[in-house]
Design a protein around this motif. Structure first.
Motif, PDB file in Angstrom:
ATOM      1  N   CYS A 191       0.816  -1.212   0.000  1.00 34.43           N
ATOM      2  CA  CYS A 191       0.000   0.000   0.000  1.00 34.43           C
ATOM      3  C   CYS A 191       0.849   1.261   0.000  1.00 34.43           C
ATOM      4  O   CYS A 191       0.620   2.201   0.777  1.00 34.43           O
ATOM      5  N   ALA A 212      -6.641  -4.589   1.879  1.00 35.49           N
ATOM      6  CA  ALA A 212      -5.289  -4.046   1.786  1.00 35.49           C
ATOM      7  C   ALA A 212      -4.349  -4.868   2.662  1.00 35.49           C
ATOM      8  O   ALA A 212      -4.704  -5.228   3.791  1.00 35.49           O
ATOM      9  N   VAL A 213      -3.168  -5.155   2.141  1.00 35.57           N
ATOM     10  CA  VAL A 213      -2.182  -5.958   2.871  1.00 35.57           C
ATOM     11  C   VAL A 213      -0.862  -5.199   2.905  1.00 35.57           C
ATOM     12  O   VAL A 213      -0.260  -4.933   1.853  1.00 35.57           O
ATOM     13  N   ASP A 214      -0.416  -4.829   4.097  1.00 37.28           N
ATOM     14  CA  ASP A 214       0.841  -4.091   4.221  1.00 37.28           C
ATOM     15  C   ASP A 214       1.307  -4.161   5.677  1.00 37.28           C
ATOM     16  O   ASP A 214       0.479  -4.035   6.592  1.00 37.28           O
ATOM     17  N   ARG A 220      -1.587   1.026   6.061  1.00 40.35           N
ATOM     18  CA  ARG A 220      -2.897   0.382   6.192  1.00 40.35           C
ATOM     19  C   ARG A 220      -3.982   1.403   6.517  1.00 40.35           C
ATOM     20  O   ARG A 220      -5.096   1.336   5.985  1.00 40.35           O
ATOM     21  N   GLU A 221      -3.665   2.354   7.374  1.00 38.82           N
ATOM     22  CA  GLU A 221      -4.637   3.400   7.716  1.00 38.82           C
ATOM     23  C   GLU A 221      -4.972   4.235   6.483  1.00 38.82           C
ATOM     24  O   GLU A 221      -6.133   4.564   6.236  1.00 38.82           O
ATOM     25  N   GLN A 224      -7.304   2.377   4.066  1.00 39.16           N
ATOM     26  CA  GLN A 224      -8.714   2.426   4.446  1.00 39.16           C
ATOM     27  C   GLN A 224      -9.305   3.816   4.212  1.00 39.16           C
ATOM     28  O   GLN A 224     -10.485   3.943   3.879  1.00 39.16           O
ATOM     29  N   ALA A 231      -8.013  -4.169   6.236  1.00 35.54           N
ATOM     30  CA  ALA A 231      -6.567  -4.048   6.121  1.00 35.54           C
ATOM     31  C   ALA A 231      -5.894  -5.025   7.079  1.00 35.54           C
ATOM     32  O   ALA A 231      -6.302  -5.135   8.244  1.00 35.54           O
ATOM     33  N   ASP A 233      -2.016  -6.996   8.384  1.00 35.38           N
ATOM     34  CA  ASP A 233      -0.559  -6.987   8.486  1.00 35.38           C
ATOM     35  C   ASP A 233      -0.056  -8.395   8.167  1.00 35.38           C
ATOM     36  O   ASP A 233      -0.326  -9.329   8.930  1.00 35.38           O
TER      37      ASP A 233
END
Length: 366
Positions: A191, A212-214, A220-221, A224, A231, A233
């Motif tokens: 992201c 979302a993958v990070d 991640r915030e 979104q 999201a 981790d």
């Protein structure tokens, strides 16, 4: 003029070089803003081969200063985005509409040359190579007129520049390369600016579940904020299990905006049988992807995209209209603005760029 020049791996300096002159079918642009892309950093670190000495930068926007012979698509004073899609308009791929993989542009541009096989950049008697047909970490750039996309003059240049490469690539991956449609489920791995733009593109296309993958909590915030519904981790969460729980069968589409070991594979694992994965990022040109044969028999597909497979003259103005309408929050990607003098520090392999996009802003340009 001042320009950021790479002469050897790991070493970037601001140098005074000659102002380039446009030839047939080219335009001279005074830069207003240029995004800092991970491709620049990968070239500086040696992850992606680069012809040197090289003037860096490939995410520019500015004002047309002069036009060469035969140019009628833009005029002096026009605001333009400098797309990394360098196309001749006459080859087999261009005839099919695949401008981003033009047979001439995809040969010349990565090698540091213009469409005619020469360079416009010099420092006295020394020739310098161009990056992706623009070299926009400089005060001026010469580009093919086909790569100079006219835009509205009320669009902030810092925002417009993002569509030259990073945001255009992520956005195009979701709206051009992959058939994301209303109600689709999507997984985006990584992201940064590219992945965030893929999230925005998926949202515009009507995806209703966007994962979302990070590992970075700030990324991640931000994901979104721009449209991700969930999201995770990857260092802590069981991403595959979470995606399957959300979608019941796996996501319809997966996008890898990282391009390091295991990231395409993660996206591939997360999509359902018959799902599509698009590789967008490339951290190192030598990276390889390993996928299992059974999943291919289950009709999972893996493809890639360069520059989001965009048709720049259509897609970039359209994306900016979505921005003006509030449907594509590109301004959220501009994390920091810098001066040209800051570029050597920003491109130092040891410097970590912030999530989103760092943008170099040139003073005194509209």
């Amino acid at each position: 003029m001042r320009a950021a020049v790479l002469r050897e791996i790991g070493s970037v300096a601001i140098e005074e070089i000659d102002r380039p002159v446009p030839k047939m079918g080219e335009v001279l642009v005074k830069l207003a803003a240029t995004g800092i892309c991970h491709t620049d950093k990968s070239m500086v670190s040696g992850g992606i081969p680069a012809a040197v000495p090289l003037v860096l930068g490939h995410e520019g926007a500015g004002v047309v200063e002069a036009v060469g012979p035969g140019v009628d698509s833009v005029g002096v004073g026009d605001h333009v985005v400098l797309s990394i899609v360098v196309s001749c308009g006459a080859c087999y791929q261009c005839g099919l509409g695949n401008l981003s993989i033009c047979e001439v542009g995809s040969l010349m541009s990565p090698g540091g040359l213009m469409l005619d096989g020469t360079t416009r950049l010099t420092k006295g008697d020394e020739e310098l190579f161009s990056l992706l047909g623009q070299s926009s970490l400089a005060e001026y750039a010469v580009v093919s007129a086909r790569s100079a996309v006219p835009i509205r003059k009320d669009i902030p240049m810092t925002v417009a520049s993002l569509l030259a490469c990073g945001a255009g690539t992520g956005y195009g991956a979701a709206v051009r390369r992959a058939p994301v449609s209303l109600g689709s489920s999507v997984v985006v791995v990584g992201c940064g600016g590219v992945g965030l733009a893929a999230i925005m593109g998926a949202r515009v296309r009507g995806a209703t579940t966007i994962v979302a993958v990070d590992p970075n909590p700030v990324a991640r915030e931000l994901a979104q904020k721009v449209g991700a519904t969930h999201a995770f981790d990857p260092t802590k969460d069981r991403v595959l299990r979470e995606v399957n729980t959300l979608t019941k069968r796996g996501a319809d589409f997966g996008f890898d905006a990282v391009g390091t070991k295991g990231t395409v594979e993660l996206a591939f694992q997360c999509v359902r049988p018959g799902g599509d994965v698009v590789a967008i990022g490339i951290e190192d040109a030598t990276n390889e992807v390993e996928i299992d044969l059974y999943s291919l028999l289950m009709q999972k597909r893996v493809t890639g995209t360069f520059a989001g497979s965009l048709i720049p003259q259509i897609d970039i103005p359209a994306a900016l209209e979505l921005f003006v309408d509030g449907r594509l929050p590109l301004d959220a990607l501009v994390s920091e603005t810098y001066r040209l003098e800051d570029v050597p520090r920003l491109l130092d392999p040891e410097f970590t760029l912030p999530p989103g996009r760092a943008v170099v802003s040139f003073e005194g340009v509209a």
